[in-house]
Design a protein around this motif. Structure first.
Motif, mmCIF file in Angstrom:
data_model
loop_
_atom_site.group_PDB
_atom_site.id
_atom_site.type_symbol
_atom_site.label_atom_id
_atom_site.label_comp_id
_atom_site.label_asym_id
_atom_site.label_seq_id
_atom_site.Cartn_x
_atom_site.Cartn_y
_atom_site.Cartn_z
ATOM 1 N N VAL A 122 0.809 -1.216 0.000
ATOM 2 C CA VAL A 122 0.000 0.000 0.000
ATOM 3 C C VAL A 122 0.849 1.276 0.000
ATOM 4 N N ALA A 155 -5.564 7.082 2.861
ATOM 5 C CA ALA A 155 -5.170 5.682 2.683
ATOM 6 C C ALA A 155 -4.809 5.036 4.018
ATOM 7 N N LEU A 198 -6.474 1.992 6.352
ATOM 8 C CA LEU A 198 -5.749 0.879 6.965
ATOM 9 C C LEU A 198 -6.141 0.694 8.430
#
Length: 306
Positions: free
Chosen positions: A84, A99, A103
């Motif tokens: 990622v 992002a 997570l």
């Protein structure tokens, strides 16, 4: 208020500070070298705590639990960086925030799916249970003293790693000019993976150590993450020394503020109101400290940039 109580609270502040350092050191390495805002760092703290609790329950060994926490968090960090994070280096900070926030949700729900919603408990090993008598007649828990020792030992180890090894030279060079070290033949992708895994492992170790004096539960890393961000802002981005000094300042301010501020307000109002007001102001004191330091030194105590 007795001198023994004050000494005990100072030790509590030191213990809280060195555990915050383990969290903040990895975060400041990642932010300083990679320029990445990693909101999921608290989830790696949680991964370490759950891994330690699971291994301790299966084997009965606290040392194996710590090793499992370090390994599990470092492995999770390496996988996250490869899958990622590697796609976010050239993105805007807002993309990084979104992002890594995603997570957090993935780690939280995955942990809840594997371990359930109920807290787990990690017992203090018998050889560290009970108090230790310190000079002045102070009885202080042996485990908390061990936490202080472990945190200071890790700080020394990180300083030696950063200042005396080839990897440390590359980390410092990557913080200053990543394009230049890439041009000199350093595999920057591998370096980033190592740095991220190192930071994740430190967070996981902190989670395991603190898990023995608190419950291990989903979401336990997010409050610590907020304090870790305060620490790196106070100490300066990318500075291990700043992370240690900032963590100790935050730990002592938070702990001593919770003791002295309610006592101070008892001089001006009734005891019940004084306790409430003092506790509220104590929780604000670390942010007041951060604001005061930033007014004095906008880059933090040891930071090279804001």
């Amino acid at each position: 208020m007795s001198a023994i109580l004050i000494a005990e609270q100072v030790l509590n502040g030191l213990q809280s500070g060195v555990m915050l350092f383990l969290m903040a050191a990895g975060l400041t390495l990642i932010f300083g070298v990679m320029g990445l805002i990693n909101l999921a760092h608290g989830s790696l703290y949680m991964v370490g705590a759950f891994a330690a609790a699971a291994v301790a329950a299966a084997t009965g060994s606290f040392l194996l639990a710590l090793a499992a926490a370090l390994a599990a968090a470092a492995l999770a960090g390496a996988v996250v960086e490869t899958v990622v994070i590697r796609r976010l280096y050239d993105k805007d900070h807002l993309d990084q925030v979104l992002a890594t926030f995603a997570l957090i949700l993935i780690f939280s729900e995955g942990t809840r799916w594997i371990f359930g919603s109920f807290p787990l408990f990690l017992d203090i090993p018998p050889w560290l249970s009970g108090p230790v008598e310190l000079p002045g007649g102070i009885l202080y828990p042996a485990y908390r003293l061990a936490l202080i020792g472990v945190g200071l030992a890790v700080a020394l180890g990180l300083w030696l790693l950063i200042s005396r090894t080839r990897l440390g030279v590359r980390i410092r060079a990557g913080e200053n000019d990543r394009e230049m070290i890439a041009a000199l033949g350093v595999d920057i992708s591998r370096l980033y993976t190592v740095v991220f895994a190192l930071g994740a492992g430190l967070a996981g170790l902190a989670g395991a150590l603190v898990g023995a004096i608190q419950s291990v539960q989903v979401g336990m890393g997010e409050p610590v993450l907020i304090l870790a961000f305060v620490v790196i802002v106070i100490g300066g981005i990318g500075s291990i020394r700043g992370a240690l000094v900032g963590a100790l300042l935050v730990g002592l301010t938070d702990t001593l503020g919770g003791i002295f501020l309610p006592e101070l307000f008892k001089l001006f109002t009734d005891p019940s109101s004084a306790t409430t007001i003092g506790a509220a102001l104590a929780s604000m004191s670390i942010y007041v400290l951060m604001a005061a330091i930033l007014v004095w030194k906008p880059t933090g105590l040891y930071g090279a940039r804001a």
